[in-house]
Each structure stands twice: as structure tokens, then as C-alpha cells.
Write an enzyme that holds these catalytic residues in place. Structure first.
Site, PDB file in Angstrom:
ATOM      1  N   ASP A   8       0.879  -1.155   0.000  1.00  0.00           N
ATOM      2  CA  ASP A   8       0.000   0.000   0.000  1.00  0.00           C
ATOM      3  C   ASP A   8       0.931   1.224   0.000  1.00  0.00           C
ATOM      4  O   ASP A   8       2.121   1.091   0.309  1.00  0.00           O
ATOM      5  CB  ASP A   8      -0.852  -0.052   1.276  1.00  0.00           C
ATOM      6  CG  ASP A   8      -1.602   1.221   1.532  1.00  0.00           C
ATOM      7  OD1 ASP A   8      -2.309   1.671   0.635  1.00  0.00           O
ATOM      8  OD2 ASP A   8      -1.459   1.775   2.647  1.00  0.00           O
ATOM      9  N   ASP A  10      -0.003   5.038   0.992  1.00  0.00           N
ATOM     10  CA  ASP A  10      -0.209   5.988   2.084  1.00  0.00           C
ATOM     11  C   ASP A  10      -0.142   5.277   3.429  1.00  0.00           C
ATOM     12  O   ASP A  10      -0.949   4.396   3.711  1.00  0.00           O
ATOM     13  CB  ASP A  10      -1.594   6.641   1.958  1.00  0.00           C
ATOM     14  CG  ASP A  10      -1.672   7.583   0.762  1.00  0.00           C
ATOM     15  OD1 ASP A  10      -0.656   8.186   0.432  1.00  0.00           O
ATOM     16  OD2 ASP A  10      -2.756   7.708   0.179  1.00  0.00           O
ATOM     17  N   ASN A 117      -3.132   9.690  -6.815  1.00  0.00           N
ATOM     18  CA  ASN A 117      -1.877  10.460  -6.824  1.00  0.00           C
ATOM     19  C   ASN A 117      -0.663   9.588  -6.505  1.00  0.00           C
ATOM     20  O   ASN A 117       0.404  10.110  -6.174  1.00  0.00           O
ATOM     21  CB  ASN A 117      -1.956  11.584  -5.786  1.00  0.00           C
ATOM     22  CG  ASN A 117      -3.042  12.593  -6.108  1.00  0.00           C
ATOM     23  OD1 ASN A 117      -2.984  13.255  -7.138  1.00  0.00           O
ATOM     24  ND2 ASN A 117      -4.056  12.678  -5.263  1.00  0.00           N
TER      25      ASN A 117
END
Ligand code: B16
Ligand code: MG
Length: 216
Positions: A8, A10, A117
Site C-alpha cells: 500500500d 499511504d 496520486n
């Protein structure tokens, strides 16, 4: 046999979770309410519009679809501003040595992020080239806890879920990995991530071999 590691973004590779929190909080404050860090925990791994709906619910606010899109875009501008100021120093402890060791030992490396993003952030901290495949919010149609993001990653790597270990900092992400039949390693607080096969406080003081050994 483990052949790949899917990260992952973030909260696992970089602490962009704090920038998401700051940007959403700024939006909430401008709309006249606030929300706590505890509530913010529920936003981790959750897509932009799903996060928006949760936050508006906490503030007891209803907005038109048009206004939701407008505020989500404003939140994203604030978030991107923070991402654009990131440097490689913001890579979380232990991540870079682990990526280097994985590459050296021939493991495949994937990214499984809900963020649109993600590539921008990886570029800013200069680790984009480590990834054999990147699945992010621009490619998925269903947000974590749906396993789609990790399933797409495994498929691209031509591997089965049982050949992949997923690293996640979010409850929704651990749930997504487990539902998809992956091994899940939580990075963070066992209070939130207890369902994972293994929970580490960070990537410091661990090795690929130790991780594989403790999940099997
Ligand atoms: P964006 P991850 C997730 O990324 C974040 O945890 C979550 O807070 C955010 O809302 C989501 O990405 C969408 O991000 O607005 O940049 O598309 O943890 O799955 O890497
Ligand atoms: Mg995360």
C-alpha cells in the site's frame, strides 16, 4: 511459496496519511465543522469520494453532487501541494532497505493503492523504478475493503494471492487483502490491524525472511 510483495502507499511507504488528514480537515473547517484523528482512521485506504461522503456524514452536512465534486477537487489541490513538497527523506524507516533487498533477491514488487496520486508521490520520493506493477486509484473501480486493487496487482504479476504478501496500514486494506486470499501484514497499531497475519510497528528491525517465516 511467496514470490511477491504488494505495498500500500499511504501510511506504508510514506506518511501521506497526515497530508490527507490535513487537507480533509481544512475542508471540514471551511464548511464549519471538525473531525478527530480517530474518525480519520476510517478514511485510510478509502477512495476520495467515499471519504467525502463519510466526512460530510460526520458533520451532518448534505451537499449537491456538484458541490461535492468541487470540494473534493479543492481538497485534492491542497493534498497535491503537500505531495509536491515531499522529498526522499519522507520514505518511512526501513522501506528503502527492504525494497533494495527484495529486488536483489528476485522478488516481484507491486503497489496497491487507492490513491489517484500514487505515481506522483512515488516519483517525488524517487522510488517509482522499484515497482514491477502499479495498481492505483486510476485503475480500480472499487475501493478497499474490496480486494480488486490487490487482485489486479497479482494478475499483472501472473501470481496467485497465496504467492503474495500485502503490506497495509489501514483496516480497510487488511480486510481487502484477507478477502482476496492474500497474506496480510499490518504496518502500525495492532489495535486497528489485529486481523492481519502479522502486525509490525514499522519495517525497521525486520527482514524478508522473518516476515515470510511468521506468516507461514
Ligand atoms: P486520492 P492508500 C488511499 O491511499 C488513502 O489512504 C486514502 O486516505 C485516500 O482517500 C485514498 O488513497 C484516495 O486518495 O484522493 O489521492 O486519490 O492508503 O490506498 O495508498
Ligand atoms: Mg494506506
Amino acid at each position: 511459496m511467496i514470490k511477491a510483495f504488494i505495498f500500500d502507499l499511504d501510511g506504508v511507504i510514506v506518511d501521506t496519511a497526515k497530508y490527507h488528514f490535513q487537507a480533509w480537515r481544512r475542508m471540514a473547517n471551511e464548511l464549519g465543522f471538525d473531525f478527530s484523528e480517530k474518525e480519520n482512521e476510517q478514511l485510510k485506504g478509502v477512495s476520495r469520494m467515499d471519504s467525502m461522503n463519510l466526512i460530510l456524514g460526520w458533520g451532518g452536512l448534505e451537499l449537491s453532487e456538484k458541490d461535492k465534486v468541487k470540494w473534493a477537487s479543492q481538497k485534492n489541490d491542497w493534498y497535491v501541494e503537500a505531495v509536491d513538497n515531499m522529498t526522499p527523506k519522507e520514505i518511512l524507516p526501513g522501506v528503502l532497505p527492504l525494497l533494495k533487498d527484495l529486488r536483489k533477491k528476485g522478488y516481484k514488487i507491486g503497489l496497491g493503492s487507492s490513491s489517484k496520486n500514487a505515481v506522483r508521490a512515488l516519483r517525488k520520493v524517487r522510488i517509482l523504478s522499484y515497482f514491477n506493477t502499479i495498481i492505483d486509484g486510476t485503475k480500480t473501480t472499487r475501493s478497499k475493503p474490496d480486494p480488486q486493487v490487490f487482485q489486479m496487482g497479482a494478475k499483472r504479476l501472473r501470481l496467485t494471492p497465496k504467492e503474495c504478501i500485502v503490506f497495509e496500514d489501514a483496516q480497510s486494506g487488511v480486510e481487502a487483502a484477507l478477502t482476496g486470499g492474500f497474506y496480510a501484514v499490518g504496518i502500525g497499531d495492532p489495535k486497528h490491524l489485529g486481523k492481519a497475519h502479522l502486525v509490525l510497528s514499522s519495517f525497521e528491525n525486520t527482514t524478508i525472511e522473518a516476515i515470510i517465516e511468521s506468516i507461514s
